[in-house]
Scaffold this motif. Sequence first.
Motif, mmCIF file in Angstrom:
data_model
loop_
_atom_site.group_PDB
_atom_site.id
_atom_site.type_symbol
_atom_site.label_atom_id
_atom_site.label_comp_id
_atom_site.label_asym_id
_atom_site.label_seq_id
_atom_site.Cartn_x
_atom_site.Cartn_y
_atom_site.Cartn_z
ATOM 1 N N VAL A 264 -14.325 -3.868 -8.928
ATOM 2 C CA VAL A 264 -13.891 -2.636 -8.262
ATOM 3 C C VAL A 264 -12.380 -2.448 -8.328
ATOM 4 C CG1 VAL A 264 -15.874 -2.680 -6.714
ATOM 5 C CG2 VAL A 264 -13.715 -3.699 -5.961
ATOM 6 N N LEU A 265 -11.620 -3.519 -8.598
ATOM 7 C CA LEU A 265 -10.162 -3.419 -8.588
ATOM 8 C C LEU A 265 -9.660 -2.702 -9.846
ATOM 9 C CD1 LEU A 265 -7.901 -4.300 -6.655
ATOM 10 C CD2 LEU A 265 -7.659 -6.383 -8.008
ATOM 11 N N ALA A 266 -8.807 -1.720 -9.637
ATOM 12 C CA ALA A 266 -8.263 -0.943 -10.749
ATOM 13 C C ALA A 266 -7.278 -1.781 -11.562
ATOM 14 C CB ALA A 266 -7.556 0.299 -10.207
ATOM 15 N N PRO A 267 -7.053 -1.418 -12.834
ATOM 16 C CA PRO A 267 -6.013 -2.084 -13.618
ATOM 17 C C PRO A 267 -4.667 -2.022 -12.877
ATOM 18 C CG PRO A 267 -7.339 -0.678 -15.025
ATOM 19 C CD PRO A 267 -7.768 -0.384 -13.617
ATOM 20 N N ASP A 268 -3.977 -3.136 -12.843
ATOM 21 C CA ASP A 268 -2.723 -3.267 -12.083
ATOM 22 C C ASP A 268 -2.941 -3.240 -10.585
ATOM 23 O OD1 ASP A 268 -0.927 -3.781 -14.045
ATOM 24 O OD2 ASP A 268 -0.217 -1.722 -14.256
ATOM 25 N N GLY A 269 -4.207 -3.306 -10.139
ATOM 26 C CA GLY A 269 -4.494 -3.357 -8.708
ATOM 27 C C GLY A 269 -4.108 -4.696 -8.115
ATOM 28 N N THR A 270 -4.011 -4.738 -6.783
ATOM 29 C CA THR A 270 -3.573 -5.941 -6.072
ATOM 30 C C THR A 270 -4.591 -6.312 -5.010
ATOM 31 O OG1 THR A 270 -1.218 -5.495 -6.420
ATOM 32 C CG2 THR A 270 -1.788 -6.909 -4.566
ATOM 33 N N ALA A 271 -4.853 -7.601 -4.903
ATOM 34 C CA ALA A 271 -5.693 -8.134 -3.830
ATOM 35 C C ALA A 271 -4.891 -9.157 -3.036
ATOM 36 C CB ALA A 271 -6.956 -8.778 -4.399
ATOM 37 N N ALA B 154 -3.735 -1.776 8.067
ATOM 38 C CA ALA B 154 -3.403 -0.997 6.876
ATOM 39 C C ALA B 154 -3.267 0.472 7.223
ATOM 40 C CB ALA B 154 -4.479 -1.185 5.809
ATOM 41 N N GLY B 155 -4.139 0.983 8.091
ATOM 42 C CA GLY B 155 -4.067 2.380 8.500
ATOM 43 C C GLY B 155 -2.818 2.698 9.294
ATOM 44 N N GLU B 156 -2.375 1.754 10.110
ATOM 45 C CA GLU B 156 -1.145 1.953 10.881
ATOM 46 C C GLU B 156 0.072 1.997 9.965
ATOM 47 O OE1 GLU B 156 -0.662 2.568 13.987
ATOM 48 O OE2 GLU B 156 -2.599 2.149 14.930
ATOM 49 N N GLN B 157 0.074 1.168 8.930
ATOM 50 C CA GLN B 157 1.217 1.099 8.020
ATOM 51 C C GLN B 157 1.201 2.200 6.964
ATOM 52 O OE1 GLN B 157 2.063 -2.787 6.332
ATOM 53 N NE2 GLN B 157 1.298 -3.840 8.141
ATOM 54 N N VAL C 150 -6.554 5.786 1.600
ATOM 55 C CA VAL C 150 -7.997 5.960 1.759
ATOM 56 C C VAL C 150 -8.591 4.578 2.009
ATOM 57 C CG1 VAL C 150 -10.122 6.779 0.688
ATOM 58 C CG2 VAL C 150 -7.942 7.926 0.193
ATOM 59 N N LEU C 151 -9.224 4.388 3.171
ATOM 60 C CA LEU C 151 -9.609 3.055 3.617
ATOM 61 C C LEU C 151 -11.124 2.903 3.697
ATOM 62 C CD1 LEU C 151 -7.023 2.909 6.526
ATOM 63 C CD2 LEU C 151 -6.765 1.850 4.298
ATOM 64 N N TYR C 152 -11.647 1.827 3.078
ATOM 65 C CA TYR C 152 -13.067 1.510 3.109
ATOM 66 C C TYR C 152 -13.267 0.090 3.627
ATOM 67 C CZ TYR C 152 -14.050 5.533 0.064
ATOM 68 O OH TYR C 152 -14.164 6.791 -0.466
ATOM 69 N N GLY C 153 -14.280 -0.087 4.467
ATOM 70 C CA GLY C 153 -14.647 -1.410 4.939
ATOM 71 C C GLY C 153 -16.149 -1.590 4.918
ATOM 72 N N PHE C 154 -16.592 -2.758 4.462
ATOM 73 C CA PHE C 154 -18.024 -3.051 4.413
ATOM 74 C C PHE C 154 -18.284 -4.426 5.004
ATOM 75 C CE2 PHE C 154 -17.269 -0.204 0.769
ATOM 76 C CZ PHE C 154 -18.137 0.835 1.114
ATOM 77 N N ASP C 155 -19.454 -4.570 5.605
ATOM 78 C CA ASP C 155 -19.898 -5.868 6.105
ATOM 79 C C ASP C 155 -21.417 -5.837 6.173
ATOM 80 O OD1 ASP C 155 -18.064 -8.193 7.740
ATOM 81 O OD2 ASP C 155 -20.246 -8.330 7.897
ATOM 82 N N LEU C 156 -22.039 -7.006 5.982
ATOM 83 C CA LEU C 156 -23.493 -7.068 6.026
ATOM 84 C C LEU C 156 -24.002 -7.239 7.452
ATOM 85 C CD1 LEU C 156 -25.779 -6.837 4.013
ATOM 86 C CD2 LEU C 156 -25.716 -9.326 3.723
ATOM 87 N N ALA C 157 -23.149 -7.733 8.351
ATOM 88 C CA ALA C 157 -23.555 -7.932 9.751
ATOM 89 C C ALA C 157 -23.401 -6.626 10.523
ATOM 90 C CB ALA C 157 -22.712 -9.031 10.386
ATOM 91 N N LEU C 158 -24.491 -6.192 11.165
ATOM 92 C CA LEU C 158 -24.445 -4.939 11.920
ATOM 93 C C LEU C 158 -23.457 -5.022 13.078
ATOM 94 C CD1 LEU C 158 -28.204 -3.868 12.047
ATOM 95 C CD2 LEU C 158 -26.307 -2.597 11.013
ATOM 96 N N SER C 159 -23.332 -6.193 13.711
ATOM 97 C CA SER C 159 -22.387 -6.339 14.823
ATOM 98 C C SER C 159 -20.961 -6.123 14.350
ATOM 99 C CB SER C 159 -22.527 -7.728 15.454
ATOM 100 O OG SER C 159 -22.285 -8.744 14.482
ATOM 101 N N ILE D 26 0.842 -1.198 0.000
ATOM 102 C CA ILE D 26 0.000 0.000 0.000
ATOM 103 C C ILE D 26 0.877 1.248 0.000
ATOM 104 C CG2 ILE D 26 -1.818 1.240 1.246
ATOM 105 C CD1 ILE D 26 -2.489 -1.499 2.556
ATOM 106 N N ARG D 27 0.533 2.202 -0.868
ATOM 107 C CA ARG D 27 1.273 3.456 -0.964
ATOM 108 C C ARG D 27 0.367 4.641 -0.619
ATOM 109 N NH1 ARG D 27 3.038 0.873 -5.771
ATOM 110 N NH2 ARG D 27 1.826 2.289 -7.080
#
Length: 358
Positions: free
Chosen positions: A302-309, A221-224, A229-238, A201-202
């Motif tokens: 959603v992954l950009a060209p040359d993106g990494t997962a 990721a935020g610490e490093q 710009v960080l996004y997180g999603f989940d379907l579980a409200l908990s 991550i840069r």
Amino acid sequence: MTAASLVARCAHGLESALSAEILHRGLGVITHLGHREIHFRSRGPGAVAPRTADDVFLLAGRRPDPGTARRDVASLARLAVEADLDTLTELRRGHGGPAGVAGIEVSASFLGGRNFNRYDVEDAVGSVLARRLGVGYHSRRTGEAPPPGHTGWRVTLDGVWATLMLRIGERPLHRRCYKRRTVPGTLHPPLAAAMARMAGIRPGHTVLDPCCGAGTLLAEAGEQAPRAVLYGFDLALSAVRAARENTAGLGVVVGRADAGRLPLADGSVDRVLSNPPWGGQVTALGLLAASPSRWWAELRRVLAPDGTAVVLLPGLDELPLGLRHGLVPVHVQGVRVSGAQTFLVRLTAPTRRRRTRA
């Protein structure tokens, strides 16, 4: 202060990630790579806290492994007798550890079958350390946590050496301060840190965890990479509530969404970090429950060209789905999580070719 001999412990399979972090951050010179541990010499005083390590210790002493017989356990007390406690106390303080010792607690582990248990080893060493330091010893046989302020020691037997180590910090490194809430399937923080480092991550990168759970991957990721710009999603409200609490102050955007239909534009994400719900601890919900391939389709969309997962998978039978959606595996490594074999996989999205006119 002389350079200290340190031992960083990690999950099995993360030895290479841990050694790379030690070298990249200039924490010391590596002297030995072993099973779940890296030995290195510090470059001088100062805190030493690699994020991919479960814990970091001062090397206090080594003797030949006494073998498997119960009668030989008593010989391990020599580790405690021969340890230079004054120097160890000074080195611990110089590397950011506490100065005082309120009590002693010992954790032991060994490879191979033995005619004794871990508590026999812990008591043989811990009782001598406590007597030498003039403090109390807390035995783990009781199953109770040690009282606050007790200094942690560790003994390992690997079939060749018996090693005694002193923890530098007041508590293990893997116990992150940000981890205020957990949910089922929550990720081990050092493993999450290794995944974030593997992603490269840069500054300015958009980073996504589509199944964020308690937000551990996003927090690491935020610490490093604090300027990502960080996004997180989940379907579980908990999970959404836990992730928001654990990532508070890190600038992470956490929302409720189905990983099979993410509220993000095509090609808008540079890096994906994810522990998808395929391992059994968490049941897939929403669109993924009916069609797991939707997860791969959305990741690719959603992954950009040359993106990494970088994803954690319970097995490699899922990879053909990634390939089918145009993702290319470029690195695979095994790692044990809670005693189970899993796989860290890095995949890339190919660059889109520009159309040329005839």
